[in-house]
Design an enzyme around this catalytic site. Structure first.
Site, PDB file in Angstrom:
ATOM      1  N   ASP A   9       0.785  -1.246   0.000  1.00  0.00           N
ATOM      2  CA  ASP A   9       0.000   0.000   0.000  1.00  0.00           C
ATOM      3  C   ASP A   9       0.823   1.305   0.000  1.00  0.00           C
ATOM      4  OD1 ASP A   9      -1.965  -1.909   0.233  1.00  0.00           O
ATOM      5  OD2 ASP A   9      -2.830  -1.172   2.099  1.00  0.00           O
ATOM      6  N   ASP A  47      -4.573  -0.781  -1.939  1.00  0.00           N
ATOM      7  CA  ASP A  47      -5.861  -0.649  -1.269  1.00  0.00           C
ATOM      8  C   ASP A  47      -6.806  -0.012  -2.289  1.00  0.00           C
ATOM      9  OD1 ASP A  47      -6.837  -1.256   1.380  1.00  0.00           O
ATOM     10  OD2 ASP A  47      -7.023   0.893   1.805  1.00  0.00           O
ATOM     11  N   HIS A  49     -10.786   0.709  -2.730  1.00  0.00           N
ATOM     12  CA  HIS A  49     -12.157   0.664  -2.214  1.00  0.00           C
ATOM     13  C   HIS A  49     -13.150   1.331  -3.157  1.00  0.00           C
ATOM     14  CE1 HIS A  49     -10.529  -0.626   1.600  1.00  0.00           C
ATOM     15  NE2 HIS A  49      -9.914   0.521   1.842  1.00  0.00           N
ATOM     16  N   HIS A  53     -17.594   2.612   0.764  1.00  0.00           N
ATOM     17  CA  HIS A  53     -17.125   1.349   1.362  1.00  0.00           C
ATOM     18  C   HIS A  53     -17.484   1.284   2.852  1.00  0.00           C
ATOM     19  CE1 HIS A  53     -14.054  -1.652   2.760  1.00  0.00           C
ATOM     20  NE2 HIS A  53     -14.492  -2.236   1.658  1.00  0.00           N
ATOM     21  N   LYS A 107      -7.025  -4.937  -3.174  1.00  0.00           N
ATOM     22  CA  LYS A 107      -7.759  -5.483  -2.027  1.00  0.00           C
ATOM     23  C   LYS A 107      -8.679  -4.419  -1.449  1.00  0.00           C
ATOM     24  CE  LYS A 107      -4.037  -4.306   1.111  1.00  0.00           C
ATOM     25  NZ  LYS A 107      -4.767  -3.316   1.914  1.00  0.00           N
ATOM     26  N   CYS A 152      -1.996  -2.869   7.670  1.00  0.00           N
ATOM     27  CA  CYS A 152      -1.897  -3.780   6.523  1.00  0.00           C
ATOM     28  C   CYS A 152      -0.609  -4.600   6.510  1.00  0.00           C
ATOM     29  CB  CYS A 152      -2.111  -3.016   5.229  1.00  0.00           C
ATOM     30  SG  CYS A 152      -3.832  -2.462   5.088  1.00  0.00           S
TER      31      CYS A 152
HETATM   32  C1  VGL Z   1      -4.700   0.543   5.738  1.00  0.00           C
HETATM   33  C2  VGL Z   1      -6.330   1.347   7.116  1.00  0.00           C
HETATM   34  C3  VGL Z   1      -7.273   1.228   6.118  1.00  0.00           C
HETATM   35  C4  VGL Z   1      -3.244   0.177   5.569  1.00  0.00           C
HETATM   36  C5  VGL Z   1      -5.629   0.407   4.721  1.00  0.00           C
HETATM   37  O1  VGL Z   1      -2.763   0.141   4.417  1.00  0.00           O
HETATM   38  O2  VGL Z   1      -2.580  -0.084   6.596  1.00  0.00           O
HETATM   39  N1  VGL Z   1      -5.068   0.996   6.934  1.00  0.00           N
HETATM   40  N2  VGL Z   1      -6.904   0.741   4.923  1.00  0.00           N
HETATM   41 ZN    ZN Z   2      -8.334   0.796   3.329  1.00  0.00          ZN
END
Ligand code: VGL
Ligand code: ZN
Length: 201
Positions: A9, A47, A49, A53, A107, A152
């Site tokens: 991410d 990430d 969404h 979401h 994801k 994540c």
């Molecule tokens: C993440 C919160 C929501 C991350 C992703 O990449 O750690 N944290 N979505």
């Molecule tokens: Zn997220």
């Protein structure tokens, strides 16, 4: 050992100026780029969404970011809107060397289930397909880097060891959100699970 680098991410919304900025998120990009050629495979996660979401506080009446709610699959922290499909915030940091990636795993696209881990959604059973990809490429050792250490990266590393991959984190190439001691908790959990913590020599 056949080794993959899993880059979690490294997207604009998790870097300073982004919707869910992780302090120092941009500082790790150069080091991640420099590491890529030492691996048999490079995988990026993104990430990704849909708007509205279920992990967004804005999707729940009376809730604000960082509230905790109960979802059918368990407790879920609520976040500011972030990494919306196709948005600038969802794009990789512009300096991340994406050309070297063999595979990009998206994801969090299921509107009803969040997905911190690169392997499974937060119901801990819906697979993203990454395990199958790594196994068919006969990869057995993983190094994880990216954002955020305590969400994540943590969930991905925990699933990786559970699935039997030799798992290492380059902790100097991760940055944390750190809500209410979440970084300490994640670090202890990962150490207890036998995940190796490495840093630049
Ligand atoms: C993440 C919160 C929501 C991350 C992703 O990449 O750690 N944290 N979505
Ligand atoms: Zn997220």
């Amino acid at each position: 050992m056949t080794k993959a680098l899993i880059v979690i991410d490294v997207q604009n919304d998790f870097c300073p100026g982004g919707a869910l900025a992780v302090p120092g998120g941009n500082e790790i990009v150069e080091g991640i780029n420099a590491l890529m050629n030492a691996f048999d495979a490079v995988v990026l996660t993104q990430d990704w969404h849909p708007s509205g979401h279920s992990s967004f506080a804005s999707s729940h009446v009376g809730k604000v970011p960082y509230d905790l709610i109960e979802m059918p699959y368990g407790p879920q922290l609520l976040w500011p809107d972030h990494c919306i499909q196709g948005s600038l915030g969802a794009q990789f940091h512009e300096q991340l060397y994406t050309d070297r990636a063999d595979m990009i795993v998206r994801k969090g696209h299921n509107p009803q289930i969040d997905s911190y881990s690169a392997f499974f959604e937060n119901d801990q059973e819906t697979p993203t397909g990454l395990e199958g990809y790594l196994r068919t490429r006969e990869i057995d050792a993983l190094t994880l880097v990216g954002l955020a250490t305590d969400f994540c990266v943590n969930y991905s590393a925990m699933d990786a060891v559970k699935l039997g991959f030799e798992t290492e984190i380059r902790i100097d190439l991760c940055r944390a959100i750190d809500l209410d001691g979440s970084l300490t908790a994640a670090t202890e959990q990962m150490r207890d699970a036998g995940i190796r913590f490495a840093r630049k020599a």
